[in-house]
Scaffold this motif. Structure first.
Motif, mmCIF file in Angstrom:
data_model
loop_
_atom_site.group_PDB
_atom_site.id
_atom_site.type_symbol
_atom_site.label_atom_id
_atom_site.label_comp_id
_atom_site.label_asym_id
_atom_site.label_seq_id
_atom_site.Cartn_x
_atom_site.Cartn_y
_atom_site.Cartn_z
ATOM 1 N N ASN D 222 5.790 -4.977 -6.535
ATOM 2 C CA ASN D 222 5.166 -6.297 -6.426
ATOM 3 C C ASN D 222 3.910 -6.295 -5.553
ATOM 4 O O ASN D 222 3.225 -7.306 -5.459
ATOM 5 C CB ASN D 222 6.172 -7.329 -5.890
ATOM 6 N N ARG D 223 3.605 -5.148 -4.943
ATOM 7 C CA ARG D 223 2.384 -5.078 -4.128
ATOM 8 C C ARG D 223 2.014 -3.611 -3.938
ATOM 9 O O ARG D 223 2.835 -2.704 -4.178
ATOM 10 C CB ARG D 223 2.603 -5.746 -2.778
ATOM 11 N N PRO D 224 0.792 -3.334 -3.498
ATOM 12 C CA PRO D 224 0.403 -1.941 -3.237
ATOM 13 C C PRO D 224 1.183 -1.352 -2.065
ATOM 14 O O PRO D 224 1.729 -2.089 -1.237
ATOM 15 C CB PRO D 224 -1.086 -2.048 -2.873
ATOM 16 N N VAL D 225 1.202 -0.039 -1.974
ATOM 17 C CA VAL D 225 1.797 0.655 -0.833
ATOM 18 C C VAL D 225 0.990 0.297 0.420
ATOM 19 O O VAL D 225 -0.232 0.229 0.382
ATOM 20 C CB VAL D 225 1.767 2.178 -1.081
ATOM 21 N N THR D 226 1.697 0.078 1.504
ATOM 22 C CA THR D 226 1.024 -0.365 2.733
ATOM 23 C C THR D 226 0.711 0.807 3.668
ATOM 24 O O THR D 226 1.241 1.913 3.506
ATOM 25 C CB THR D 226 1.904 -1.364 3.493
ATOM 26 N N GLN D 227 -0.102 0.499 4.629
ATOM 27 C CA GLN D 227 -0.428 1.500 5.649
ATOM 28 C C GLN D 227 0.817 1.901 6.434
ATOM 29 O O GLN D 227 1.013 3.080 6.757
ATOM 30 C CB GLN D 227 -1.502 0.950 6.585
ATOM 31 N N VAL D 288 -2.691 0.703 2.004
ATOM 32 C CA VAL D 288 -3.322 1.959 2.388
ATOM 33 C C VAL D 288 -4.485 2.210 1.440
ATOM 34 O O VAL D 288 -4.445 1.827 0.273
ATOM 35 C CB VAL D 288 -2.318 3.128 2.375
ATOM 36 N N CYS D 289 -5.482 2.851 1.916
ATOM 37 C CA CYS D 289 -6.758 2.947 1.196
ATOM 38 C C CYS D 289 -7.385 4.317 1.440
ATOM 39 O O CYS D 289 -7.020 5.023 2.371
ATOM 40 C CB CYS D 289 -7.657 1.856 1.788
ATOM 41 N N GLN D 413 -13.764 6.163 -2.337
ATOM 42 C CA GLN D 413 -13.666 4.819 -2.870
ATOM 43 C C GLN D 413 -12.532 4.057 -2.165
ATOM 44 O O GLN D 413 -11.687 4.653 -1.515
ATOM 45 C CB GLN D 413 -13.380 4.863 -4.389
ATOM 46 N N PHE D 414 -12.519 2.764 -2.322
ATOM 47 C CA PHE D 414 -11.424 1.960 -1.768
ATOM 48 C C PHE D 414 -10.223 2.072 -2.703
ATOM 49 O O PHE D 414 -9.899 1.150 -3.435
ATOM 50 C CB PHE D 414 -11.875 0.511 -1.582
ATOM 51 N N SER D 415 -9.584 3.214 -2.687
ATOM 52 C CA SER D 415 -8.542 3.537 -3.662
ATOM 53 C C SER D 415 -7.171 3.580 -2.991
ATOM 54 O O SER D 415 -7.000 4.216 -1.956
ATOM 55 C CB SER D 415 -8.843 4.898 -4.313
ATOM 56 N N GLY D 416 -6.234 2.899 -3.603
ATOM 57 C CA GLY D 416 -4.870 2.866 -3.100
ATOM 58 C C GLY D 416 -3.887 3.109 -4.226
ATOM 59 O O GLY D 416 -4.239 3.710 -5.244
#
Lengths: 423, 423, 423, 423
Positions: D222-227, D288-289, D413-416
């Motif tokens: 439901n969301r991107p992986v976090t830092q 995370v990016c 790039q701003f890639s996550g």
């Protein structure tokens, strides 16, 4: 190579072990001891190393886990002859394989002998509690060894080719193709198809699971692109026209100075092809070989066609008889289409056919978590799928669902191209 | 190696040919065929190549020009085994020598046999109109072969050392040095001196012409720096202190990750030295070896001393008897100072001694204009002079005026260091 | 640049500080801010960096140790603008200097302003206990800055030249040489000579100590090799004939694809030379420039002559007036010989003259042990000495004993060649 | 960025030209002139070059073919600012863009001004016979410029980050994420789906043609992986465990020494992230990016999940509102999930999401044969698809069908990453 009747009955597996293992050594007979040492590029391993690594595979994945009284032939071999199995342990750097003058060739043959003996003894233990796993791993080891038998040819070809004397692996007259097969297009309806291996015999994990793919209508060329056709591409400035190439392909052309397929040599007027059987003139009707994915793709663009996807290829191949020129014929060089009843010629054998498909896991693919499972999954990035086997493949090793894979710039395999079109 | 009495009398030259040529083959006896193929870096040529190249030298510079009926053994060898003689023609790239599995070792031995036979036959022609030149070139060829015999050792040592199995060339116990020679300084007045070869026997062109050099007063250490002393340098952080190093030397330390001489291996607590006779512990009283010019220079700076110039060295050496450990003793590893009467120990043998002198032509030096004259002159740039021979040198090959030369970062020769001071 | 009368009297040193420091900024006036950023190769530092590093020198070696109340302008500059002084601390990698968009050019000018002000204030303290050392370091700093003023020109020339637009530093008509000076040989007896600096003014440590050299009789060409002569060398296949080259030189020719001096461009028929004043046709009578030691040496061999040693050069130069074209003339390009009374033309100015001498310490040379003493000694390996200054040198900066040094493959300095012969 | 209402009405296109072109210049306002020059790696073009190249695009593809009286601003720009359009002509090597101090920044702004003026004049010609094509190319040029606006950020971030001073593009407090979104899986039935762009507005050619894909049932996080989650991966030895990595990924880890995402710096205990707004501590709840495909894939394997295919992603995204953090917010750094009604958070904006799909043509894709058509097709090899846009993307630039693509090792790039699972 692994005859169907052998597999499944115990003594048949043992017989296959004897036969496949023997075959690796038979291939080496024309070599001088010095030839076993050659490694002219990182990817082209020395013959010695192939002989040892395939043995290491049985020692590591069958004998060490399942034969408790087995004494490792030499402790250091675990490190020296591990290719890339990180879960087994660290490995000698690939570029350094050619530095192993010791163990000598003779010692490696002794290594093979000892491991074979122990393996056959283990296979004979009918009541071994891990009997099924032992047999399964042994069968995998035999298919693994057959893959290295093909690499034996591609690597020794590359390695010998770097010698200005152009040494011949085995002197032989390669017959010229006598009858021309006109390029024709075979149409397929496509649709929602289930692909992947569904037989009862052996397959690699990357051929599974069976899964669905939607394939739009397409047509496939009735035979691979020929040397004569590729000469026309070269003559039309194919290697000088960036608009025909993928961006990375054009960069490869320029940085490598490519002007023809690998092993093609020009004296200005004529081409000569270095083969394992000596230098030969091109056979205009035989498949072009030793081209990269980039060259295959540029050629296709030049004609207005494209490469088939691996799914189109498999759909076309899966109902067909496996016919073509294989290593079993003793000629390690592609030849022209045989006069077969099937309108699609040479889907199998002669040359691996580059597809438009990046090597990726099939939907639902999950590799196992043991060291032996590092076999395929971790390579599923940056490589392209090739299908169909080549003149250096054992006839019984290939299947319609078999997926080979190499980097798009690789040229030292027996790799060619068959065109496709969308309908 | 070339005994004085042999040279100058005809059958003696022929005897020298037989002896020197045989010696190259004797050195190879402990090798497996596979070992002949190794080339682990560009500079470390395969044994096969040394055997062929030294033969090529006689074929190219003696047989082809002076034996009109000589049929070249194989036309391609002119290209394959030319090292760097541009006036003879193009050469196989040096990095590719290890790719020559063909000709086989056996064929190269046959090549040697044929060339030797023709050479001896030519030498026997007493009335040949070019008799003097033939004998002169032959003598040069023998000294050339002796140089390659030393390279045989340094190259095979490097090549075998790259194998994780640490193969042993010849198992042997290396005796430990029993008596300590305290470091003492031997003074020399210097002055205007005439240097360069002035004997009647053979010398290389780079030892000529005799010329004058002004040398200020100086002192020379009575023996080379020992392994024990070098261990103290390492322990004192020698490899971590940029102020001890030349700028290029410090860059080499960092880019190569040097922390000790070549072939020194540490298990954390102790050092082991890889030798041709197996792994050994350091001998604290024996000369340190396999160090670059940069390490020699940094060590000297650490002690407050400096390296001698090649002129200081020659001045000290020219009146002395040639004593020390040579290849003739059968131990290819430096050992401690012998109990000699001479206060200057081991100027000859054991380790080549780096000097502070860049390799340059002597005043008045002019190399000849024939292909064979590419021998020395064209290398007179970027290299440093070493003096005195080593444990891998033939005792009769060395002279006080002999100039060896390597790049300052080279470490695979038996190179050590003797300190000097200005007075 | 440092007028004799200024040095030795206090306000004169301060005046020199003002003048030399100002000069660095005057040189930059034709530049756009963007030009200050360029670093097209590791060796060609950005203008910004030169302006900051020369300031860092005074800050680090004068202000920080001797002006206790001095507050460092910015702590990070110690790292950013240290060139190679390991005893001061670690340094930004040389290849990364072009990545410093910050501090901006304006900030660096402020840095210069602050440091100059503090330096002048310190110099004004007549009773400072370290007054002598302060003045000595300041003088060194000024000569250091003059060296960087020459590097400013060579670096900005290289950096601008890489732009396909061939930007011009300063538009200017370079006068063609009008009168031809025929090549003649000036003879010298040589003998045992004492060389090195013996004046009372400033010299670098590498010009000392005075020491004796024996020099055999020799002759020196009366002027540098001209562009016209070098064109003849090119036309005669000079860059295609390995026999003319040192081995390392020939390797450089091949790996770099050299076919002419740096900045020479051919449209097939004619040459154009990129200069700081625009593209110009060759001036056949002006000295050839931007050649490596290898090219200088090959040219000399082609003519049958050789390069002079630095001792021969110094012997010839030491009694002479310093005449030639210098940066003071405002034309940063070599021109033909002036019509001077002296039979030896242009020993000074126009082009640095490669010598046959490897850069090495003079007998008895011992650099100091402080950070500032890393100035010269640690570079005494792998480089060749050049003598005489160039069109980018300040007239007052050069001396007969001045030793410049670069690697034999370097071409971006204003480097040329004068021939010599042994008698 | 291109507001729907603008497109389709003439003055609206002109207004868009004014607005988008202006925006490129607004982004540069915080820069010093020196910053415009930076190119710290081949891929990170200087700001100057972006400003010029986007202008070149309009000049080359709109003005030159359709405005007959247009005088090229400077003939050399055709070469200098061509990125990779081989059919236009040769190009300055990409690594050399940072060497262009000239034309100056001011001249490039003038170039923009002149081209904009001519473009607007051309757009105003209502009766131009190629009016449709002009408008179509102009629209493409605006989307092209928006892509370069994102590259402006990623490139200047990389370029500034290489300066040890860690310069800040724009000082700003980045708000910490306040509320945690627990990881949950959203299921999709999949099935035979038609994908690709089907709207009426603009799309790139690689989003076409609409075509069918069979998609098995799957679930999407439901969301991107976090830092915070990625810190746990690092702490668990993620970067030291080869079994988690693709083979090429593990090679990249080792050869690049990766131990964390790009721009993460550790002082041993804590992480600091370099951002365009200064160094910040990690925000555990924010995505995370700056991770490569390899890191995204390894992370997924560590959790037992996998990456979504681009088809799964598009299926999930196509019905959704475009919500998330975009460049329009002025904060060029990803932030935590917003409290949205939609159970799938941040499909758009914040971070580009690596997919498991190699970048390949959709079935039936055929690029045009004009120079401008080199836009996408020739890059369809060796790269992986990313979806959804990032914090550096204009909100109006992104679409559910938008396909971005980079090499699997790219990290600037701003890639996550967002996880997926098969059901």
């Amino acid at each position: 190579m692994l005859r169907a009747k052998e597999i499944g009955v115990e003594d048949q597996l043992s017989a296959a072990v004897r036969r496949v293992r023997k075959q690796s050594e038979t291939l080496c007979e024309p070599l001088a001891i010095e030839d076993y040492m050659l490694q002219a590029m990182a990817e082209a391993s020395p013959t010695k190393w192939h002989l040892a690594h395939t043995t290491w595979f049985f020692e590591t994945f069958v004998l060490k886990p399942f034969a408790p009284r087995y004494q490792p032939f030499a402790a250091e071999y675990e490190y020296l002859f591990n290719s890339y199995y990180n879960r087994v342990g660290p490995q000698l750097g690939r570029t350094r394989r050619g530095l192993l003058s010791r163990p000598t060739v003779a010692e490696i043959y002794r290594y093979r002998e000892v491991v074979d003996e122990c393996l056959l003894e283990l296979l004979a233990q009918e009541s071994h509690k891990d009997r099924d796993l032992i047999r399964q791993r042994t069968e995998l080891g035999l298919h693994h060894e057959q893959q290295h038998q093909e690499l034996f040819f591609t690597d020794i070809k590359y390695n010998l080719s770097q010698n200005p004397l152009s040494p011949i692996y085995l002197p032989l007259d390669i017959p010229l193709t006598s009858s021309k097969v006109t390029l024709q297009w075979q149409s397929f309806e496509g649709g929602l198809q289930t692909l992947g291996y569904d037989g009862e015999g052996f397959c690699f994990d990357n051929e599974l699971p069976r899964h669905q793919q939607f394939i739009p209508p397409f047509a496939l060329a009735n035979r691979p692109v020929t040397q004569g056709e590729f000469i026309a591409f070269i003559a039309d400035g194919g290697y000088q026209r960036p608009e025909l190439w993928l961006s990375d392909g054009w960069a490869a052309v320029q940085s490598n100075g490519w002007t023809a397929p690998l092993y093609w040599r020009s004296d200005g007027d004529n081409w000569l092809l270095y083969t394992l059987h000596g230098l030969v003139e091109p056979d205009p009707l035989a498949p072009v070989c030793h081209i990269s994915f980039y060259e295959a793709d540029a050629y296709a663009r030049w004609t207005g066609a494209r490469l088939p996807t691996e799914f189109e290829w498999e759909l076309a191949a899966r109902e067909r008889t496996i016919e073509g020129h294989f290593v079993n014929d003793g000629i390690i060089h592609p030849r022209g289409a045989c006069n077969a009843a099937d309108p699609l010629h040479q889907l199998f054998g002669d040359v691996w056919e580059w597809t438009a498909s990046a090597y990726a896991p099939y939907a639902g693919f999950t590799p196992g978590s043991e060291a032996v499972d590092e076999y395929n999954g971790k390579f599923m990035c940056n490589q392209m799928v090739l299908r169909g086997g080549s003149c250096a493949t054992e006839r019984d090793h290939i299947r319609p669902t078999y997926r080979n894979f190499f980097y798009p710039a690789d040229r030292w395999q027996f790799s060619g191209v068959r065109l496709a079109r969308s309908l």
